[in-house]
Design an enzyme around this catalytic site. Sequence first.
Site, PDB file in Angstrom:
ATOM      1  N   SER A  72       0.880  -1.324   0.210  1.00 54.97           N
ATOM      2  CA  SER A  72       0.106   0.074   0.044  1.00 54.97           C
ATOM      3  C   SER A  72       1.012   1.170  -0.100  1.00 54.97           C
ATOM      4  CB  SER A  72      -0.900  -0.080   1.110  1.00 54.97           C
ATOM      5  OG  SER A  72      -1.814  -1.066   1.246  1.00 54.97           O
ATOM      6  N   LYS A 117      -7.007   1.513  -2.896  1.00 57.18           N
ATOM      7  CA  LYS A 117      -6.598   1.002  -1.549  1.00 57.18           C
ATOM      8  C   LYS A 117      -6.730   2.038  -0.452  1.00 57.18           C
ATOM      9  CE  LYS A 117      -5.260  -1.933   1.646  1.00 57.18           C
ATOM     10  NZ  LYS A 117      -3.952  -2.737   1.688  1.00 57.18           N
ATOM     11  N   LYS A 125      -0.016   4.802   8.367  1.00 59.23           N
ATOM     12  CA  LYS A 125       0.419   5.391   7.290  1.00 59.23           C
ATOM     13  C   LYS A 125      -0.568   5.663   6.150  1.00 59.23           C
ATOM     14  CE  LYS A 125       2.015   1.893   4.844  1.00 59.23           C
ATOM     15  NZ  LYS A 125       1.151   1.519   3.718  1.00 59.23           N
TER      16      LYS A 125
END
Length: 296
Positions: free
Chosen positions: A100, A176, A245
């Site tokens: 990701s 995502k 993140k």
Amino acid sequence: MPSSLPSLGFVGIGLMGLPMCRRLLAAGHPLHVWNRSPDKCSELQALGAVIEHTPAALCAEVDLVMLCLADTAAVRSVVFDADGIAERAKPGQLLVDFSSLEPAATREMAAALESRTGMRWVDAPVSGGTPGAEAGTLAIMAGGREEDIERIRPILAHLGQRLTRMGDVGAGQVTKVCNQMLVACNALVIAEVVALAERAGVDAALLAPALAGGFADSKPLQILAPQMADSQFEPIKWHVRTLLKDLDTAVKLAREQGGATPMSGLAAQLMRLHGSQGYLEQDPATLVRLFREASQ
């Protein structure tokens, strides 16, 4: 007899990478692996995988390279540093990145790799966590040329129940980000709900079964609420740092697009607060402690 299946390289043998590799080996693919900590590859070696000493050496031996790494910096290092994939990449090879990452960085790295070596890039982040990786039921959202994605579809069928082409390179990463915004905000609300139910004298362990099938139901609710109610924080299936993140990526992407993500921005602040209290490497089920402690 040598296998007629494409030979695969896999970089990043972590919580997700390990079960994904097991499934690729079970499907009969010749598999070469590399991890920064080589000891994590020992189980795969026992199952027939070949451990390579550098990403470059791995790339030289395989038809297709797959990555499942922590963040953009880790991918950039593995691809472009000395002894990286770019040193031995060649036209006709594909790089499939399950990590990701930031969409803009993905597009920049893909363009640089293809310009330098002819190797093409498919960003294919996944959703479903370690249970999905183990069962081969991941949802895979891909960005790249249509012919490249169709080429890898039979291979990725061993890993996921669904592979959707979302657009050109980078589109998988945007998708995502959207996925993680929903997951992270949901996880925080579930933690808030469990803590509230406990304070109000309701058995929080009953929340998930009571709400199953209703409009508030979700996979995160069914997984996280029982863990939070029972204070079951191990084994660690994913990490708070990963959600943080991805929330930071969401806020950055929205800013780049001239939009706003106030809910995800607040979620990032709460996740960062929780992480600062020593939970970055812990399971997101620990988020319930953020709200339990706030009420004390």
